[in-house]
Design a protein around this motif. Sequence first.
Motif, PDB file in Angstrom:
ATOM      1  N   LYS A  42       0.814  -1.216   0.000  1.00  0.00           N
ATOM      2  CA  LYS A  42       0.000   0.000   0.000  1.00  0.00           C
ATOM      3  C   LYS A  42       0.852   1.273   0.000  1.00  0.00           C
ATOM      4  CE  LYS A  42      -3.824  -2.238   2.466  1.00  0.00           C
ATOM      5  NZ  LYS A  42      -4.665  -2.211   3.693  1.00  0.00           N
ATOM      6  N   LEU A  43       2.183   1.107   0.009  1.00  0.00           N
ATOM      7  CA  LEU A  43       3.075   2.259   0.005  1.00  0.00           C
ATOM      8  C   LEU A  43       2.837   3.109  -1.239  1.00  0.00           C
ATOM      9  CD1 LEU A  43       5.702   3.620   1.279  1.00  0.00           C
ATOM     10  CD2 LEU A  43       6.978   2.285  -0.406  1.00  0.00           C
ATOM     11  N   CYS A  44       2.805   4.420  -1.059  1.00  0.00           N
ATOM     12  CA  CYS A  44       2.696   5.327  -2.205  1.00  0.00           C
ATOM     13  C   CYS A  44       3.964   5.178  -3.049  1.00  0.00           C
ATOM     14  CB  CYS A  44       2.538   6.770  -1.736  1.00  0.00           C
ATOM     15  SG  CYS A  44       2.506   7.967  -3.102  1.00  0.00           S
ATOM     16  N   ALA A  45       3.813   4.613  -4.225  1.00  0.00           N
ATOM     17  CA  ALA A  45       4.972   4.346  -5.067  1.00  0.00           C
ATOM     18  C   ALA A  45       4.629   4.640  -6.524  1.00  0.00           C
ATOM     19  CB  ALA A  45       5.426   2.903  -4.887  1.00  0.00           C
ATOM     20  N   ASN A  46       4.104   5.837  -6.754  1.00  0.00           N
ATOM     21  CA  ASN A  46       3.768   6.212  -8.129  1.00  0.00           C
ATOM     22  C   ASN A  46       5.007   6.253  -9.014  1.00  0.00           C
ATOM     23  OD1 ASN A  46       0.983   6.528  -7.667  1.00  0.00           O
ATOM     24  ND2 ASN A  46       1.308   8.580  -6.842  1.00  0.00           N
ATOM     25  N   LYS A  47       6.082   6.838  -8.454  1.00  0.00           N
ATOM     26  CA  LYS A  47       7.341   6.931  -9.184  1.00  0.00           C
ATOM     27  C   LYS A  47       8.416   6.180  -8.400  1.00  0.00           C
ATOM     28  CE  LYS A  47       6.375  11.381 -11.404  1.00  0.00           C
ATOM     29  NZ  LYS A  47       5.003  11.539 -10.870  1.00  0.00           N
ATOM     30  N   VAL A  48       9.040   5.196  -9.064  1.00  0.00           N
ATOM     31  CA  VAL A  48      10.021   4.328  -8.409  1.00  0.00           C
ATOM     32  C   VAL A  48      11.310   4.304  -9.220  1.00  0.00           C
ATOM     33  CG1 VAL A  48      10.504   1.964  -7.625  1.00  0.00           C
ATOM     34  CG2 VAL A  48       8.188   2.900  -7.416  1.00  0.00           C
ATOM     35  N   TYR A  49      12.421   4.298  -8.512  1.00  0.00           N
ATOM     36  CA  TYR A  49      13.750   4.270  -9.129  1.00  0.00           C
ATOM     37  C   TYR A  49      14.523   3.090  -8.555  1.00  0.00           C
ATOM     38  CZ  TYR A  49      18.548   6.118 -10.062  1.00  0.00           C
ATOM     39  OH  TYR A  49      19.859   6.299 -10.447  1.00  0.00           O
ATOM     40  N   GLU A  50      14.908   2.156  -9.436  1.00  0.00           N
ATOM     41  CA  GLU A  50      15.729   1.027  -8.999  1.00  0.00           C
ATOM     42  C   GLU A  50      17.165   1.217  -9.475  1.00  0.00           C
ATOM     43  OE1 GLU A  50      16.346  -3.812  -9.264  1.00  0.00           O
ATOM     44  OE2 GLU A  50      14.814  -2.875 -10.534  1.00  0.00           O
ATOM     45  N   ILE A  51      18.096   1.099  -8.545  1.00  0.00           N
ATOM     46  CA  ILE A  51      19.522   1.262  -8.828  1.00  0.00           C
ATOM     47  C   ILE A  51      20.179  -0.117  -8.908  1.00  0.00           C
ATOM     48  CG2 ILE A  51      21.717   2.138  -7.929  1.00  0.00           C
ATOM     49  CD1 ILE A  51      20.081   4.373  -6.567  1.00  0.00           C
ATOM     50  N   GLY A  52      20.814  -0.395 -10.047  1.00  0.00           N
ATOM     51  CA  GLY A  52      21.529  -1.661 -10.201  1.00  0.00           C
ATOM     52  C   GLY A  52      20.599  -2.846 -10.357  1.00  0.00           C
TER      53      GLY A  52
END
Length: 254
Positions: free
Chosen positions: A38-48
């Motif tokens: 349920k975390l607000c995660a509209n924009k997500v960035y994955e590193i590596g």
Amino acid sequence: MNKNLIKTRFSKAALSYENAAFKQKLMAEDLIGLIDPKLCANKVYEIGCGTGFLSELLLKKLDIKTLYINDISSLMLNYCEDKLLHLKENIPEIFFIEGDATCLSLKQSCDLIVSNAVFQWFVDFKKALLHIKTNLKQGGTLCFSTFLSGTCVELESLGLPCIKYLTEQELLSILEECGFEIDIFELQKQSLIFENPYKLLKFFKETGTNSLISHQWTPGILKRFMREYEAKFKVPNGVNLSWIPCYVKARLRN
């Protein structure tokens, strides 16, 4: 740590990583468990991203509107993109970004930044984190796994030059200094058992993590290493390697 060497080693391991990196895959599964669906995660960035262990789990668990996926190796990134083809239709925007995350800037700040088994490669973790957090919204979440001091201590004891892992206190202090409040911190002390020292070295090579041993191998050095490692770290089912991953979920202070 030589970034070009890291990039080269991971690129060479792009085809073998998926099957060889069994521990990194388990770490991705542990890491995703820290994230509330349920975390607000509209924009997500994955590193590596590697071959996409965590990327796939993110797309299955979270309602993501925009996903930025990064890796230093274009071959790893291409493998990840191919792997996610069947899931891409579930997300409006997905961007694959090649490059060094310690100097990349996104067009928009993100709600969530994630990374699995990557941050140990940063020469200056504090400097890297200060830059990475510029891509995170105030109050946003940083969720990552990395390795701590004591990992691969057996290699160091044989005189091999390895990367310097942070201690638990050093890691927590840097997070605090960079403006993060820690919600979850989990430490695991594990032993990886390999059939013999050769299989141990093969694991590093096939996962691209042989950059952590900055050593020139000659037939004589290899033979001596295998003999000494077997003598010092033999266990009933093979040889032992210490593995100390930690998992962190933290919020950037407003």
